[in-house]
Motif scaffolding. Structure first.
Motif, PDB file in Angstrom:
ATOM      1  N   TRP A  42      48.014  47.942   9.720  1.00 38.34           N
ATOM      2  CA  TRP A  42      49.094  48.761  10.282  1.00 38.34           C
ATOM      3  C   TRP A  42      50.433  48.075  10.118  1.00 38.34           C
ATOM      4  O   TRP A  42      50.531  46.846  10.211  1.00 38.34           O
ATOM      5  N   ARG A  43      51.451  48.898   9.924  1.00 38.89           N
ATOM      6  CA  ARG A  43      52.829  48.490  10.194  1.00 38.89           C
ATOM      7  C   ARG A  43      53.356  49.571  11.105  1.00 38.89           C
ATOM      8  O   ARG A  43      53.362  50.752  10.774  1.00 38.89           O
ATOM      9  N   ASN A  44      53.776  49.171  12.290  1.00 39.36           N
ATOM     10  CA  ASN A  44      54.361  50.092  13.265  1.00 39.36           C
ATOM     11  C   ASN A  44      55.733  49.522  13.611  1.00 39.36           C
ATOM     12  O   ASN A  44      55.815  48.517  14.314  1.00 39.36           O
ATOM     13  N   ARG A  45      56.780  50.137  13.066  1.00 36.61           N
ATOM     14  CA  ARG A  45      58.131  49.592  13.196  1.00 36.61           C
ATOM     15  C   ARG A  45      58.132  48.196  12.586  1.00 36.61           C
ATOM     16  O   ARG A  45      57.890  48.036  11.413  1.00 36.61           O
ATOM     17  N   ASP A  46      58.355  47.175  13.429  1.00 35.42           N
ATOM     18  CA  ASP A  46      58.402  45.797  12.936  1.00 35.42           C
ATOM     19  C   ASP A  46      57.165  44.993  13.326  1.00 35.42           C
ATOM     20  O   ASP A  46      57.146  43.776  13.232  1.00 35.42           O
ATOM     21  N   GLU A 105      54.753  58.641   8.787  1.00 34.67           N
ATOM     22  CA  GLU A 105      53.606  57.763   8.601  1.00 34.67           C
ATOM     23  C   GLU A 105      52.979  58.034   7.242  1.00 34.67           C
ATOM     24  O   GLU A 105      52.931  59.181   6.799  1.00 34.67           O
ATOM     25  N   ASN A 106      52.490  56.973   6.627  1.00 36.50           N
ATOM     26  CA  ASN A 106      51.692  57.068   5.414  1.00 36.50           C
ATOM     27  C   ASN A 106      50.308  56.544   5.748  1.00 36.50           C
ATOM     28  O   ASN A 106      50.178  55.437   6.283  1.00 36.50           O
ATOM     29  N   TRP A 107      49.289  57.355   5.452  1.00 33.22           N
ATOM     30  CA  TRP A 107      47.908  57.017   5.781  1.00 33.22           C
ATOM     31  C   TRP A 107      47.083  56.916   4.511  1.00 33.22           C
ATOM     32  O   TRP A 107      47.250  57.703   3.592  1.00 33.22           O
ATOM     33  N   GLU A 108      46.143  55.968   4.501  1.00 33.26           N
ATOM     34  CA  GLU A 108      45.159  55.867   3.428  1.00 33.26           C
ATOM     35  C   GLU A 108      43.778  55.759   4.070  1.00 33.26           C
ATOM     36  O   GLU A 108      43.601  54.996   5.029  1.00 33.26           O
ATOM     37  N   PHE A 109      42.808  56.518   3.546  1.00 33.44           N
ATOM     38  CA  PHE A 109      41.478  56.607   4.139  1.00 33.44           C
ATOM     39  C   PHE A 109      40.407  56.008   3.248  1.00 33.44           C
ATOM     40  O   PHE A 109      40.532  56.031   2.018  1.00 33.44           O
ATOM     41  N   ASP A 110      39.333  55.531   3.881  1.00 26.73           N
ATOM     42  CA  ASP A 110      38.173  55.101   3.115  1.00 26.73           C
ATOM     43  C   ASP A 110      37.273  56.325   2.854  1.00 26.73           C
ATOM     44  O   ASP A 110      37.559  57.412   3.373  1.00 26.73           O
ATOM     45  N   ALA A 120      54.093  53.079   9.586  1.00 28.31           N
ATOM     46  CA  ALA A 120      54.930  53.987  10.374  1.00 28.31           C
ATOM     47  C   ALA A 120      56.343  53.437  10.503  1.00 28.31           C
ATOM     48  O   ALA A 120      56.537  52.272  10.850  1.00 28.31           O
ATOM     49  N   GLY A 121      57.311  54.306  10.238  1.00 28.15           N
ATOM     50  CA  GLY A 121      58.720  54.039  10.503  1.00 28.15           C
ATOM     51  C   GLY A 121      59.162  54.970  11.625  1.00 28.15           C
ATOM     52  O   GLY A 121      58.904  56.177  11.556  1.00 28.15           O
ATOM     53  N   ILE A 122      59.782  54.421  12.670  1.00 37.20           N
ATOM     54  CA  ILE A 122      60.066  55.206  13.875  1.00 37.20           C
ATOM     55  C   ILE A 122      61.460  54.884  14.395  1.00 37.20           C
ATOM     56  O   ILE A 122      61.862  53.723  14.411  1.00 37.20           O
ATOM     57  N   ASN A 123      62.167  55.921  14.860  1.00 40.27           N
ATOM     58  CA  ASN A 123      63.475  55.764  15.506  1.00 40.27           C
ATOM     59  C   ASN A 123      63.442  56.471  16.853  1.00 40.27           C
ATOM     60  O   ASN A 123      62.954  57.595  16.953  1.00 40.27           O
ATOM     61  N   ASP A 124      63.999  55.827  17.885  1.00 41.94           N
ATOM     62  CA  ASP A 124      64.052  56.399  19.235  1.00 41.94           C
ATOM     63  C   ASP A 124      65.462  56.873  19.562  1.00 41.94           C
ATOM     64  O   ASP A 124      66.438  56.201  19.218  1.00 41.94           O
TER      65      ASP A 124
END
Length: 136
Positions: A42-46, A105-110, A120-124
């Motif tokens: 995962w990458r969630n913000r930083d 979000e960009n997702w990759e599945f098995d 995920a890149g997110i702004n509040d």
């Protein structure tokens, strides 16, 4: 197995997005983590995470801070074993300040339908009050 499985069609990609939205809206870290591989990246913000244990710890802390969390996800694009979504969610902090968060979000599945990568890149944005329908 976590259907729907790749390769995705438009119908199965939309279903996968809706199932993810529904799971996240439970705010149950253990349940949400079951949708990811044991070694999911995962990458969630930083924040960078690896594996279900880190995902559970991250989501537990997140939902202690982000109270009354409500999420909407929308399919943006898909191909093969990948799905891109855009999303918005609302929450408030312990002081009562409401926020709306927007992101992608960009997702990759098995092959078993478990998510092995989530970026995920997110702004509040502070808002005055929650909306009846979260705009995406």
């Amino acid at each position: 197995m976590r259907p729907p499985l790749p390769p995705f069609t438009e119908e199965t990609a939309r279903l996968k997005v809706r199932l993810a939205q529904d799971a996240w809206n439970t705010r149950d870290p253990e349940q949400v983590a079951l949708a990811y591989t044991e070694d999911s990246e995962w990458r969630n913000r930083d924040v960078f995470l690896t594996g279900r244990d880190e995902i559970v710890a991250f989501l537990t802390a997140k939902w202690r801070r982000e109270l009354d969390y409500r999420l909407r996800k929308e399919l943006w694009a898909f191909t093969g074993d990948r799905i891109a979504v855009r999303f918005a969610y609302e929450y408030h902090d312990t002081a009562g300040q409401w926020f709306r968060a927007y992101g992608n979000e960009n997702w990759e599945f098995d092959p078993n339908g478990l998510m092995r990568k989530r970026y995920a890149g997110i702004n509040d944005v502070p808002i005055a009050a929650p909306s009846a329908r979260i705009p995406v």
